[in-house]
Design a protein around this motif. Structure first.
Motif: not given
Length: 657
Positions: A1-12
């Protein structure tokens, strides 16, 4: 996962957490951690979700990782303290909170968690300090925070000024209303305190500290049944919480439910056996019920856990029948040496107890020196204002003229209350408990205790919001209708119902009521008054040797005792002229030497038949809650009549009365 995908996952995951979907948030958090093991946000998401799912060990491990990765995340420290507390790791929680405070000294939640954990460890002083810090930091404005600081310094006037300033802008701030109520409680303005706590609770019904304060003021006003209801509400919010159970036990004592109170104190002590305050409270209850050996044992246990605990020393001395051994006297001397720089109530208690112990060993001059030190401390803690009594005597004489006395006489038989109170008044330590015990043995008379109701009513009628305000009492009585007067009398009778049975007479032995006989006769025209007298040197010195719980601030200086006694005589002379048929003077020395004759005289005054049981008053097993409790459980004797004489070279002021 990219860093932005991880951040999106955390926000979800955070959104799911906010909407209460903890399980889904937890799964997402684990996925985020797997893909980014050094992400503090990922571990924080797992920690909070796991906490909500009661997976506390996992939650604690996750939040620990967050703080290791970045110790400057304030929320993480708060969450860690909460999880540790939920795990019941009390010592660990204290250590973690103290560590977190180094990073975030102004976080009120961490201070609160520290206070709760310190209390569980029985570190009450540390818990109290932490809780005060929590209150100051959680204040809704700097002004309110300053008000709290001044309150904790006992600068009540400065605190009141600041909190009122805050309330002018925020009239419904429940924390400010509660604080203003607590200031009023400390200043003895109980009706204002009650009103403020009630307003705070109407705005915030789950505000447990306000409800605890509310229960406290209700007990101060002897509205103990109502107080118990408030405590029961608190128990539902915080089951098995020691501070709540402690005030419950004290309230049960006030309600005369001694067995329940003793059982509750014992339950508390099983969980906290090293608490001297609880042992002392248990001892006080045993003293009231007449269980002397258990009482002594409880006080000694209090000293076992705190060798400098003045209340336990004084409580033993105050039994009047307990003899300290040489080792205990040495221990008290050592306690005095350790504590003498703190001129507080605890030191005063040590001094009074040491003085009593030395008196028993005939070390008169050394004994008197400790009485002097203890009294000096108390006179500074509770100053006596001579003008207050002088002015009350003057106002009473001015108000209760012939017209007022005549009006009271006409009410006497118009609508009598069903129960007739007997008021025993006078200087404390003048034999009032002995007279009460004798009368309470009669089948037609119930004993109660020193009831604060009349003094509280007089204070209310005085309408003083501040110490410098003019006292409107007793002139304010004129504003009452005849119906209101009768209802006040009935309210007074009802308030003591839980302390008595159904006898036609009951006793109120509050000695200070001599100041309010005009009020008593106004609201209770059929009331009977017994003026308990004793040799003024004997009673005056006995007052000087007695460390009273409250309300007798004249007694800590020999000149003030002289002043108080002289004005007591003036006041009683006036009341005798007003109500000659309803006041009798009984001399303590006569009761000792002519017991049956004096009992017959007293019963005749009350229109009661003589009962031989009254001669065996010391066999009465009723609860007695005064300093003379142990003495009145013994047959009549002359032990205390001349107890002042070894000290007479120190008592020239009293000898001049």
């Amino acid at each position: 996962m990219t860093q932005s995908e991880i951040m999106h996952l955390i926000q979800r995951g955070q959104k799911l957490l906010a909407s209460g979907q903890s399980r889904e948030a937890y799964s997402i958090g684990l996925a985020a951690v797997a893909n980014s093991p050094d992400s503090t946000d990922s571990h924080l998401l797992v920690a909070i979700a796991a906490q909500q799912l009661k997976k506390l060990e996992i939650a604690f491990d996750s939040i620990t990782k967050v703080i290791k990765l970045n110790p400057n995340i304030e929320l993480a420290h708060v969450v860690r303290a909460n999880i540790s507390s939920q795990l019941n790791s009390v010592k660990t929680t204290v250590e973690l909170c103290k560590n977190s405070i180094q990073y975030f000294p102004n976080n009120s939640q961490i201070w609160f968690q520290l206070s709760q954990s310190e209390y569980k460890l029985n570190n009450h002083a540390s818990a109290d300090t932490a809780f005060k810090k929590h209150l100051v930091l959680s204040a809704s404005s700097p002004v309110l925070g300053e008000a709290l600081k001044q309150f904790f310094k006992q600068d009540f006037l400065s605190s009141e000024k600041a909190v009122r300033q805050h309330l002018n802008k925020h009239p419904n701030d429940v924390s400010a209303l509660r604080l203003l109520g607590e200031i009023a409680l400390n200043l003895g303005v109980f009706d204002d305190a009650q009103r403020l706590f009630e307003k705070a609770l109407s705005l915030a019904p789950k505000y447990s500290l306000a409800r605890l304060n509310y229960a406290h003021v209700l007990t101060k006003r002897e509205r103990n049944k109502e107080a118990l209801k408030q405590i029961q509400l608190l128990e539902k919010q915080q089951p098995n919480h020691p501070p709540i159970l402690t005030i419950k036990a004290a309230t049960l004592v006030k309600l005369g439910r001694y067995k329940e109170s003793i059982s509750l104190y014992q339950e508390l002590l099983e969980a906290q056996p090293n608490q001297p305050e609880l042992w002392a409270s248990l001892g006080h209850t045993y003293k009231t019920t007449g269980e002397k050996q258990k009482c002594v044992s409880a006080y000694l246990n209090a000293l076992k856990f705190n060798p400098d605990y003045g209340d336990a020393y004084w409580s033993l001395a105050n039994l009047k029948t307990y003899e300290f051994n040489e080792e205990q006297v040495t221990q008290m001397h050592q306690s005095y040496a350790r504590c003498h720089q703190h001129q507080n109530e605890n030191l005063a208690q040590i001094c009074f107890a040491l003085a009593k112990a030395l008196e028993s060993k005939k070390k008169i001059d050394e004994s008197f020196s400790y009485y002097q030190i203890g009294n000096q401390i108390k006179s500074e803690l509770e100053p006596y204002d001579r003008k207050e009594l002088e002015q009350l005597v003057q106002r009473s004489k001015a108000y209760f003229n012939r017209e007022k006395i005549s009006a009271i006489s006409t009410l006497k038989h118009s609508k009598p209350h069903k129960t007739t109170p007997i008021f025993i008044v006078g200087l404390p330590r003048s034999g009032s408990t002995l007279l009460e015990q004798i009368l309470a043995t009669h089948s037609q008379v119930d004993g109660t205790k020193e009831l604060a109701d009349i003094v509280s009513l007089a204070r209310k009628l005085g309408n003083r919001k501040k110490k410098q305000d003019n006292d409107e009492y007793p002139q304010s009585i004129a504003k009452l209708t005849e119906r209101e007067k009768w209802l006040l009398g009935q309210e007074y009778i009802n308030s003591s119902a839980h302390l008595r049975n159904d006898a036609p007479y009951f006793i109120d032995k509050m000695p200070n009521n001599f100041q309010h006989i005009g009020l008593i006769k106004t609201i209770l025209p059929n009331a009977k008054i017994i003026d308990a007298r004793r040799n003024p040197v004997a009673s005056g010195f006995s007052c000087y040797k007695q460390l009273f719980a409250t309300g007798q601030n004249f007694s800590y200086d020999l000149k003030n005792i002289q002043h108080y006694y002289q004005h007591y005589l003036l006041q009683m002379e006036f009341w005798q002229s007003c109500f000659p048929d309803d006041i009798i003077t009984i001399q303590y020395e006569n009761v000792i030497h002519q017991t049956e004759q004096q009992i017959r005289k007293l019963l005749e005054f009350l229109n009661l038949n003589f009962e031989v049981n009254c001669l065996d008053f010391y066999k009465n097993e009723r609860a007695v809650a005064t300093a003379s409790a142990e003495q009145v459980r013994q047959p009549i004797n002359t032990k205390g009549l001349d107890a002042w004489q070894p000290y007479q070279h120190h008592l020239s002021i009293l000898l001049s009365i």
